[in-house]
Design an enzyme around this catalytic site. Structure first.
Site, PDB file in Angstrom:
ATOM      1  N   LYS A 274       0.786  -0.755  -0.133  1.00  0.00           N
ATOM      2  CA  LYS A 274      -0.135  -0.046   0.110  1.00  0.00           C
ATOM      3  C   LYS A 274       0.738   1.325   0.027  1.00  0.00           C
ATOM      4  O   LYS A 274       1.710   1.270   0.662  1.00  0.00           O
ATOM      5  CB  LYS A 274      -0.943  -0.382   1.130  1.00  0.00           C
ATOM      6  CG  LYS A 274      -2.182  -0.874   1.005  1.00  0.00           C
ATOM      7  CD  LYS A 274      -3.255  -0.619   1.852  1.00  0.00           C
ATOM      8  CE  LYS A 274      -4.503  -1.404   1.843  1.00  0.00           C
ATOM      9  NZ  LYS A 274      -5.019  -2.022   2.509  1.00  0.00           N
TER      10      LYS A 274
ATOM     11  N   ARG B  73      -4.041  -9.709   4.854  1.00  0.00           N
ATOM     12  CA  ARG B  73      -4.697  -9.765   3.176  1.00  0.00           C
ATOM     13  C   ARG B  73      -3.853  -9.762   2.635  1.00  0.00           C
ATOM     14  O   ARG B  73      -2.864  -8.121   3.140  1.00  0.00           O
ATOM     15  CB  ARG B  73      -5.743  -9.005   3.012  1.00  0.00           C
ATOM     16  CG  ARG B  73      -6.313  -8.752   2.101  1.00  0.00           C
ATOM     17  CD  ARG B  73      -7.635  -8.029   2.332  1.00  0.00           C
ATOM     18  NE  ARG B  73      -8.357  -7.893   0.590  1.00  0.00           N
ATOM     19  CZ  ARG B  73      -7.278  -7.511  -0.747  1.00  0.00           C
ATOM     20  NH1 ARG B  73      -6.570  -6.645   0.145  1.00  0.00           N
ATOM     21  NH2 ARG B  73      -8.481  -7.199  -1.673  1.00  0.00           N
TER      22      ARG B  73
HETATM   23  N1  HH2 Z   1      -7.672  -3.634   0.791  1.00  0.00           N
HETATM   24  C1  HH2 Z   1      -7.802  -3.912  -0.140  1.00  0.00           C
HETATM   25  C2  HH2 Z   1      -8.068  -4.277  -0.407  1.00  0.00           C
HETATM   26  N2  HH2 Z   1      -9.297  -4.850  -0.243  1.00  0.00           N
HETATM   27  N3  HH2 Z   1     -10.011  -5.342   2.305  1.00  0.00           N
HETATM   28  C3  HH2 Z   1      -9.980  -5.618   3.427  1.00  0.00           C
HETATM   29  N4  HH2 Z   1     -10.156  -6.176   4.379  1.00  0.00           N
HETATM   30  N5  HH2 Z   1      -8.445  -4.782   3.915  1.00  0.00           N
HETATM   31  C4  HH2 Z   1      -7.870  -4.366   3.356  1.00  0.00           C
HETATM   32  O1  HH2 Z   1      -6.411  -3.579   3.678  1.00  0.00           O
HETATM   33  C5  HH2 Z   1      -8.016  -4.125   2.291  1.00  0.00           C
HETATM   34  C6  HH2 Z   1      -9.123  -4.621   1.553  1.00  0.00           C
HETATM   35  C7  HH2 Z   1      -7.095  -3.137  -1.167  1.00  0.00           C
HETATM   36  O2  HH2 Z   1      -6.032  -3.617  -1.946  1.00  0.00           O
HETATM   37  P1  HH2 Z   1      -5.857  -4.980  -3.131  1.00  0.00           P
HETATM   38  O3  HH2 Z   1      -7.352  -5.473  -3.480  1.00  0.00           O
HETATM   39  O4  HH2 Z   1      -4.644  -4.587  -3.830  1.00  0.00           O
HETATM   40  O5  HH2 Z   1      -6.233  -3.235  -4.400  1.00  0.00           O
HETATM   41  P2  HH2 Z   1      -7.567  -2.843  -5.308  1.00  0.00           P
HETATM   42  O6  HH2 Z   1      -8.570  -2.389  -3.811  1.00  0.00           O
HETATM   43  O7  HH2 Z   1      -6.730  -1.542  -6.047  1.00  0.00           O
HETATM   44  O8  HH2 Z   1      -8.477  -3.549  -6.078  1.00  0.00           O
END
Ligand code: HH2
Length: 262
Positions: free
Chosen positions: A207, A242
């Site tokens: 992040k 995660r």
């Molecule tokens: N972070 C992201 C998405 N979902 N869910 C939880 N519970 N906690 C988190 O910190 C979290 C989450 C963001 O990461 P990512 O899925 O890699 O990116 P994007 O939202 O751009 O798909």
């Protein structure tokens, strides 16, 4: 509490670190198999990016992205499947397709999401965020970030319990309506969330809060920062991480778990 890694499977064109890589069914399944081989206990399947400023996706498009992946995974693996969505309709279809956990980055603010989880006897991840991915960047004024995030999680968990949801996991939402400094504070003070009495999940993986440190401007350069955050999180009581880099995070988490229980 044993530590588990939740592997991220983004079936999106625009996720911040892996957008566009797993959009077709075959590459999504290949990635899922890889994450399982690396030690993921849960796969978190998402069809809408939540990065700051991401374009919202229609329900139909989100369903088209995630449901075939969940159905295929359900027929070939016993690993736990989670649906990363803000939409009750998508959660409902995903649970029918074999998911057993709803990961809602809006923290069950929509009562329909609570009903959906209760109806299916699903578990929930309640994550804290203010506003939406489109508006959250301007919503980072807190008197005390830990106190406020804890209060929100306690309130939403109580509503989930009252609706009969048996499995509740809480997540302070690193990087969601938080400055980098606030995300670091949440990690440092994560132990305070143990008072809530629920398993704690964190998602520091790749992040942008890490980009405030020299040399980690690009998501591809944030592995070591992710591992440090993972270890600190586990030492402070997180039991689910995660992660995109499952094997590496698993090793970091297991090291911190060994220290924690020593
Ligand atoms: N972070 C992201 C998405 N979902 N869910 C939880 N519970 N906690 C988190 O910190 C979290 C989450 C963001 O990461 P990512 O899925 O890699 O990116 P994007 O939202 O751009 O798909």
């Amino acid at each position: 509490m044993p530590v588990q890694i939740m592997g991220v499977l983004n079936v999106t064109p625009d996720s911040f670190s892996d957008g566009g890589r797993f959009l077709d069914l075959e590459s999504a399944l290949r990635q899922a198999r890889q994450l399982i081989a690396e030690g993921a206990a849960i796969l978190d399947v998402g069809g809408e990016s939540t990065r700051p400023g991401a374009e919202p996706v229609s329900t139909a498009e989100e369903l088209r992205r995630v449901i075939p992946v969940l159905e295929a995974l359900r027929s070939e693996t016993t690993v736990r499947l989670s649906i990363d969505t803000m939409k009750p309709e998508v959660a409902d279809a995903a649970l029918r397709a074999g998911a057993t956990l709803i990961n809602d980055v809006t923290g069950l603010r929509d009562p329909e999401m609570i009903d959906t989880a209760a109806r299916h006897h699903a578990g929930v991840v309640i994550m804290h965020m203010r506003g939406t991915p489109q508006t959250m960047r301007a919503m980072t004024e807190y008197a005390d970030v830990v106190t406020e995030v804890k209060e929100f999680l306690a309130r939403q968990a109580a509503a989930a319990r009252a609706a009969g949801i048996a499995e509740i996991i809480v997540d302070p939402g690193i990087g969601f309506s938080k400055t980098a400094a606030q995300s670091f504070t949440l990690l440092r003070r994560l132990g305070e969330f143990q008072d809530l009495g629920y398993p704690i999940l964190i998602g520091p993986s790749r992040k942008s809060f890490l980009s405030s440190i020299a040399g980690m401007e690009k998501p591809a350069d944030r592995l070591e920062g992710t591992l440090a955050a993972t270890a600190i999180g586990v030492l402070n009581g997180a039991s689910i991480i995660r992660a995109h880099d499952v094997a590496a995070c698993w090793r970091a988490a297991m090291t911190a778990a060994a220290v924690r229980s020593s």
